[in-house]
Design an enzyme around this catalytic site. Sequence first.
Site, PDB file in Angstrom:
ATOM      1  CB  CYS A 279      -4.297 -25.754  -6.860  1.00 40.37           C
ATOM      2  SG  CYS A 279      -2.866 -24.710  -6.520  1.00 40.37           S
ATOM      3  N   GLY A 280      -3.986 -26.340  -3.428  1.00 39.45           N
ATOM      4  CA  GLY A 280      -4.108 -25.710  -2.119  1.00 39.45           C
ATOM      5  C   GLY A 280      -3.757 -24.242  -2.128  1.00 39.45           C
ATOM      6  CG  ASN A 281       0.209 -22.838  -2.771  1.00 39.07           C
ATOM      7  OD1 ASN A 281       0.272 -22.597  -1.575  1.00 39.07           O
ATOM      8  ND2 ASN A 281       1.127 -23.547  -3.395  1.00 39.07           N
TER       9      ASN A 281
ATOM     10  CG  ASN B 244      -1.821 -28.047 -14.285  1.00 42.14           C
ATOM     11  OD1 ASN B 244      -1.776 -27.515 -13.178  1.00 42.14           O
ATOM     12  ND2 ASN B 244      -2.182 -29.314 -14.452  1.00 42.14           N
TER      13      ASN B 244
ATOM     14  CG  ASN C 279      -3.325 -33.090  -6.413  1.00 42.36           C
ATOM     15  OD1 ASN C 279      -3.109 -33.403  -5.247  1.00 42.36           O
ATOM     16  ND2 ASN C 279      -2.962 -31.912  -6.875  1.00 42.36           N
TER      17      ASN C 279
ATOM     18  CG  ASN D 181       1.315 -33.127  -8.796  1.00 35.26           C
ATOM     19  OD1 ASN D 181       1.470 -32.178  -9.543  1.00 35.26           O
ATOM     20  ND2 ASN D 181       0.118 -33.668  -8.578  1.00 35.26           N
TER      21      ASN D 181
ATOM     22  N   GLY E 284       0.690 -26.457  -2.694  1.00 35.80           N
ATOM     23  CA  GLY E 284      -0.025 -26.678  -1.445  1.00 35.80           C
ATOM     24  C   GLY E 284      -0.327 -28.143  -1.193  1.00 35.80           C
ATOM     25  CB  THR E 285      -1.981 -30.821  -3.189  1.00 37.01           C
ATOM     26  OG1 THR E 285      -1.304 -30.563  -4.420  1.00 37.01           O
ATOM     27  CG2 THR E 285      -3.377 -30.212  -3.225  1.00 37.01           C
ATOM     28  N   GLY E 286       1.212 -30.579  -2.547  1.00 38.40           N
ATOM     29  CA  GLY E 286       2.516 -31.216  -2.403  1.00 38.40           C
ATOM     30  C   GLY E 286       3.086 -31.053  -1.014  1.00 38.40           C
TER      31      GLY E 286
END
Length: 268
Positions: A75-77, A66, A150, A183, A211-213
Amino acid sequence: MAKEIPFTKMHGAGNDYIYVDTSLYPIENPEEAAILWSAQHTGIGSDGLVLIEPSDCADFAMRIFNADGSEAMMCGNASRCIGKYLYEHGLTVKTEISLETRSGIKWLKLQTKNNEVTAVTVDMGEPSEIADVDLGGGYPTGAIHVSMGNPHIVLFVEDIAQVNLEDIGPKLENHPLFPQRINVEFAQILPDNQIRMRVWERGSGITQACGTGACATAVAAAVSHRAGRKTDIVMDGGTLTIEWNEQNGHVYMTGPATNVFEGVIHLK
């Protein structure tokens, strides 16, 4: 003597990171590099640093740091961007790629046209630790905890424009219930199976997308009967399609990945 490290800046729905192939250009202190290079006015400017590495158990591996130097689990993105990077840089000819992350192996399915990657679907695996959370006095009620490798808390509101994310985001990230930090997503149900979402990312602050969010938000909406198992999550930087498959329990995230620019960092 100066050392040159080529990098590519990419974004997935506005979630922007610096990407380096460490099989060619190893980075000795990625925590420090993430802080220096992510700085908006004195560095490249990004949400963090992503290292593309060899793997003993998958096609490739990813490490992500980060903007504050802390290492993220997933991180999906960034995963989608890595799929585009690998294919368009000639590091693979596969359109289905296994990617090792700190939260396990993820599978990327690339959509291509004219030798370019137009979209990527990521098998994000099964969500876990789904539970209602009481944040205590002074905080919004109805928070839902979801882990996508996460940790996330999702709060549904009537009008997302009224949320002062800059103020409440860091307070919730560092809430005593979450000693490892968390998050934070605020979400508003829209017509036509869409959900408007804004995110405060652990270690990065307000970002254009997560992405995960987005996956956590879709799962929270489904378990609370606010939406079905396939939704479009509309974020500041763009829209992701999230499907929570009923047969295998996996969450699939589909969206774009975009090259911003390439450059070279000079180190002493």
